[in-house]
Write a protein that holds these residues in place. Structure first.
Motif, short mmCIF file in Angstrom:
data_model
loop_
_atom_site.label_atom_id
_atom_site.label_comp_id
_atom_site.label_asym_id
_atom_site.label_seq_id
_atom_site.Cartn_x
_atom_site.Cartn_y
_atom_site.Cartn_z
N SER A 202 0.83 -1.20 0.00
CA SER A 202 0.00 0.00 0.00
C SER A 202 0.87 1.25 0.00
CB SER A 202 -0.93 0.01 1.21
OG SER A 202 -0.18 0.00 2.41
N GLN A 203 0.24 2.37 -0.34
CA GLN A 203 0.94 3.65 -0.40
C GLN A 203 1.39 4.11 0.98
OE1 GLN A 203 2.20 5.25 -2.89
NE2 GLN A 203 0.99 7.03 -3.45
N GLU A 204 0.57 3.84 1.96
CA GLU A 204 0.88 4.22 3.34
C GLU A 204 0.33 3.13 4.25
OE1 GLU A 204 -0.94 7.99 3.44
OE2 GLU A 204 -2.97 7.24 3.09
N LEU A 205 0.65 3.19 5.52
CA LEU A 205 0.22 2.15 6.45
C LEU A 205 -1.31 2.03 6.46
CD1 LEU A 205 2.66 2.89 9.42
CD2 LEU A 205 2.92 1.26 7.54
N GLU A 206 -1.80 0.79 6.40
CA GLU A 206 -3.23 0.48 6.43
C GLU A 206 -3.97 0.90 5.17
OE1 GLU A 206 -4.20 -1.48 8.78
OE2 GLU A 206 -2.28 -1.27 9.84
N GLY A 207 -3.27 1.15 4.08
CA GLY A 207 -3.92 1.50 2.82
C GLY A 207 -4.23 0.26 2.00
N GLU A 208 -4.66 0.49 0.74
CA GLU A 208 -5.00 -0.59 -0.18
C GLU A 208 -3.80 -0.92 -1.06
OE1 GLU A 208 -8.20 -1.44 -3.84
OE2 GLU A 208 -8.01 0.55 -2.93
N ALA A 209 -3.60 -2.21 -1.31
CA ALA A 209 -2.50 -2.63 -2.18
C ALA A 209 -2.67 -2.01 -3.57
CB ALA A 209 -2.46 -4.15 -2.28
N HIS A 210 -1.55 -1.60 -4.17
CA HIS A 210 -1.59 -0.88 -5.45
C HIS A 210 -0.38 -1.27 -6.26
CE1 HIS A 210 -1.24 2.55 -8.21
NE2 HIS A 210 -2.53 2.73 -8.02
#
Length: 398
Positions: A202-210
């Motif tokens: 993810s872009q940042e902690l707890e974000g969505e995989a990208h």
């Protein structure tokens, strides 16, 4: 019996001319990108390099471009904050002799990690020797924007901090062959905490995989010599997530449309994990070519959309990964051609020799130059945690 349909050709000449125009003039529709002009120079120069067309840049324009890039270099004075690096545009460089105005403007001049990465990469691609850089000052600027949790901000004031700038920090330190005060362990921990349940990053902690973020994470691990710390089971699950991003072209996330740029972001990630041969080359090429502008060359994100330097360059990289005839091979982690990477290796060897060090190979495997795929082995980039030597006269040996 079905008729044999010849695949559409890559319009190399038209695409090269399309990119060359962006070194001279930005169209009105791209006026809003003026503050990131150095990234457009990067896409144009590196795209021409992948096309084996750098010779189309006349010597005077090549030198003008190099000088323009250096014009954005910020070298802080002893009493100023550590903000070394490159700016994205020249808005903070007023044409005046007024000392008070110039002194006031210095408060707003600082390096930006993305602009610093693209500026250095463009200089390397143009064959510059980087002799005008204060490498320690630049890496000091990188360390100054690292956060406690290990991520990096774009610049010292008012910026986002996420995986994009982790990648930019890693490329800058790798290209300058110096890591200084950058905390690679904290960087590693931030990257691994950003690994999601489905094994994308993810872009940042707890974000969505990208897809773009996953490339940034894997490339940063690779360039910092820490990819070997990821266990094989986790790597296999990462490969699965990446392979599932291919429809015909590649998408960045599940249930999203495909986009030309992900032929690089996902393709390069697979190359780093030595798994690009698991993808469908023909379907990938078919989609990339479908976004090509047949009149003026270049690639768009989708068919029938306007081409732009970003998608043109990354589309060319995607074609290079599958061995498109006439294209230079691409180094996936650094996002530059193998020809430019070879020049960078030469600079590293020269710097280390001047510093009394042996010729250590911190580069990627020569197998990366194979036409059909780039095989990147974990051991090709040595772990630089213990040895962060540099040959710059501005940087004492560590």
């Amino acid at each position: 019996m079905e008729d044999h349909v010849e695949p559409e050709p890559l319009l190399q000449s038209r695409t090269a001319k399309n990119l060359l125009r962006f070194l001279n003039l930005l169209p009105a529709r791209m006026a809003s990108h003026d503050n990131t002009r150095s990234t457009i120079v990067f896409f144009a120069v590196c795209g021409l390099d992948v096309l084996n067309s750098l010779h189309l840049i006349p010597p005077h324009l090549r030198q003008d471009t190099i000088d323009w890039v250096y014009g954005g270099l910020v070298v802080p004075r002893d009493n100023e904050r550590r903000c070394g690096g490159f700016m994205g545009c020249r808005a903070m460089l007023p044409k005046t002799e007024d000392a008070d105005v110039l002194e006031c403007m210095r408060k707003y001049q600082w390096g930006h990690l993305a602009m610093t990465y693209t500026s250095i990469a463009a200089l390397v691609t143009l064959g510059d020797d980087l002799s005008r850089l204060d490498r320690k000052s630049i890496v000091d600027g990188v360390a100054a924007v690292q956060k406690k949790e290990g991520s990096f901000g774009a610049c010292i004031d008012g910026s986002e901090d996420d995986m994009r700038f982790v990648y930019c920090a890693a490329t800058i330190c790798y290209m300058l062959d110096y890591w200084g005060d950058v905390d690679k362990e904290a960087m590693f921990q931030f990257i691994m905490r950003s690994l999601r349940y489905d094994y994308g990053f993810s872009q940042e902690l707890e974000g969505e995989a990208h897809g773009g973020t996953t490339f940034c994470a894997l490339a940063a691990l690779h360039l910092s010599g820490q990819l070997h710390r990821v266990d094989s089971t986790t790597k296999e699950r990462m490969k699965r997530w990446l392979i599932f991003r291919q429809m015909d072209g590649f998408q960045g996330r599940p249930n999203k449309p495909v986009d030309t740029c992900y032929s690089f972001w996902i393709g390069a990630s697979l190359c780093i994990l030595d798994a690009f041969d698991l993808s469908d080359y023909a379907k990938n090429r078919e989609y990339i070519i479908s976004t090509q502008d047949k009149l003026i060359g270049g690639f768009a994100k989708w068919p029938q959309a306007n081409p732009d330097p970003f998608h043109t360059y990354l589309g060319l990289c995607g074609l290079a990964f599958i061995g498109e005839p006439g294209l230079n091979a691409v180094n996936p982690s650094l996002n530059m051609s193998m020809a430019a990477y070879s020049h960078l290796q030469h600079l590293h060897e020269q710097w280390r020799s001047e510093n009394g060090k042996g010729d250590e190979d911190l580069g990627l495997s020569s197998a990366a130059q194979q036409q059909l795929k780039l095989k990147i082995k974990e051991g090709d980039v040595k772990d630089t945690t213990a040895a962060t030597t540099s040959n710059s006269p501005l940087i004492p040996a560590q």
